[in-house]
Design an enzyme around this catalytic site. Sequence first.
Site, PDB file in Angstrom:
ATOM      1  N   ASN A 142       0.851  -1.184   0.000  1.00 16.02           N
ATOM      2  CA  ASN A 142       0.000   0.000   0.000  1.00 16.02           C
ATOM      3  C   ASN A 142       0.892   1.240   0.000  1.00 16.02           C
ATOM      4  OD1 ASN A 142      -1.867   1.987   0.446  1.00 16.02           O
ATOM      5  ND2 ASN A 142      -2.516   1.292   2.477  1.00 16.02           N
ATOM      6  N   LYS A 155       0.007   4.160  -0.323  1.00 19.54           N
ATOM      7  CA  LYS A 155      -0.759   5.319   0.183  1.00 19.54           C
ATOM      8  C   LYS A 155      -0.554   6.503  -0.768  1.00 19.54           C
ATOM      9  CE  LYS A 155      -0.663   3.363   4.751  1.00 19.54           C
ATOM     10  NZ  LYS A 155      -0.715   3.540   6.182  1.00 19.54           N
ATOM     11  N   HIS A 182      -9.987   0.949   4.195  1.00 17.29           N
ATOM     12  CA  HIS A 182      -8.787   1.195   5.002  1.00 17.29           C
ATOM     13  C   HIS A 182      -9.151   2.169   6.127  1.00 17.29           C
ATOM     14  CE1 HIS A 182      -4.825   2.546   6.229  1.00 17.29           C
ATOM     15  NE2 HIS A 182      -4.346   1.454   5.654  1.00 17.29           N
ATOM     16  N   GLU A 206      -6.031  -5.099  10.438  1.00 11.02           N
ATOM     17  CA  GLU A 206      -5.099  -4.004  10.699  1.00 11.02           C
ATOM     18  C   GLU A 206      -5.548  -3.240  11.937  1.00 11.02           C
ATOM     19  OE1 GLU A 206      -2.806  -2.705   6.977  1.00 11.02           O
ATOM     20  OE2 GLU A 206      -4.636  -1.559   7.026  1.00 11.02           O
ATOM     21  N   GLY A 225       1.497   2.355  11.285  1.00 12.65           N
ATOM     22  CA  GLY A 225       2.482   3.441  11.264  1.00 12.65           C
ATOM     23  C   GLY A 225       3.042   3.818  12.624  1.00 12.65           C
ATOM     24  N   SER A 236       2.560  -1.792  10.826  1.00  6.35           N
ATOM     25  CA  SER A 236       3.954  -1.737  11.305  1.00  6.35           C
ATOM     26  C   SER A 236       4.774  -2.996  11.061  1.00  6.35           C
ATOM     27  CB  SER A 236       3.990  -1.365  12.799  1.00  6.35           C
ATOM     28  OG  SER A 236       3.559  -0.036  12.981  1.00  6.35           O
ATOM     29  N   GLY A 248       2.514  -0.948   4.546  1.00  2.64           N
ATOM     30  CA  GLY A 248       2.427   0.478   4.224  1.00  2.64           C
ATOM     31  C   GLY A 248       3.821   1.072   4.098  1.00  2.64           C
ATOM     32  N   GLY A 249       4.339   1.598   5.192  1.00  4.66           N
ATOM     33  CA  GLY A 249       5.643   2.283   5.197  1.00  4.66           C
ATOM     34  C   GLY A 249       6.745   1.498   4.501  1.00  4.66           C
TER      35      GLY A 249
HETATM   36  P1  PGA Z   1       2.127   0.532   7.974  1.00  7.41           P
HETATM   37  O1  PGA Z   1       0.726   0.693   7.249  1.00  7.41           O
HETATM   38  O2  PGA Z   1       2.761  -0.735   7.438  1.00  7.41           O
HETATM   39  O3  PGA Z   1       2.892   1.755   7.599  1.00  7.41           O
HETATM   40  O4  PGA Z   1       1.851   0.441   9.444  1.00  7.41           O
HETATM   41  C1  PGA Z   1      -0.074  -0.416   6.951  1.00  7.41           C
HETATM   42  C2  PGA Z   1      -1.356   0.043   6.319  1.00  7.41           C
HETATM   43  O5  PGA Z   1      -1.847   1.128   6.643  1.00  7.41           O
HETATM   44  O6  PGA Z   1      -1.906  -0.667   5.466  1.00  7.41           O
END
Ligand code: PGA
Length: 232
Positions: A6, A8, A87, A157, A163, A194, A215-216
Amino acid sequence: MIIALNNKSNLNKGEFINYLSQLNKIATKHKIILCPTFLNIPRANIENKNYLLGAQNVSSNSSGAFTGEISAEQLKEENVKYCIVGHSERRQFQKESLEEISSKIKKLQEQNIIPILCIGETKEEKEANKTIDVIKREILSAIEGQKNIEEIILAYEPIWAIGTGVIPKNEEIKKVISEIKKILPSNKVLYGGSCNENNIEELNKVTEIDGYLLGGISLKTNNLQELLLKCN
Ligand code: PGA
């Protein structure tokens, strides 16, 4: 495993082209679903056959007079095979309702695009022992009246894990997945929030997890490569 990336609202045009050349160098046996911004979707020339294209959102309506929206039909034309729905960032910032999420799933399925439905509790809900109630409510309202329910991919999630660098204990993830499986016994379930190259081996001990929504780390190709290697 299914690994959904993702991006984002990240990666401007030049950055994305550079990112893609890095991503194309990562060989993996896992199914990778790249979910870039809408504008980057047509630029996503993916060479590796294990990579498929996903979107991060879709209109809850068909094509028509809905200014600013992108329909499932339009995504299909761009070779999008998967789409993230519900999401927590959209539930929170765009005030996406349970009804809208359900309509989005319907529109996607009409175009044979597989929804990746995100569910998860806030920190306050967790502290009030409401996790299971929340995920049940989110699942039941999303699947009501849908066809091909078993094709929907779930992504657990916890909102407090997204994050933040904090992840649930393995027993907590196992408990949630076992509750999901009581409602949807044959659906794939991803974990998201995360995940990184340092905690992935611990998460991999939860054998009930079918993959991850990243995500990140999806933006950092070196770290991503390390994570993928640890999933082998
Ligand atoms: P993250 O985000 O891996 O940065 O925690 C995951 C997501 O929002 O799908």
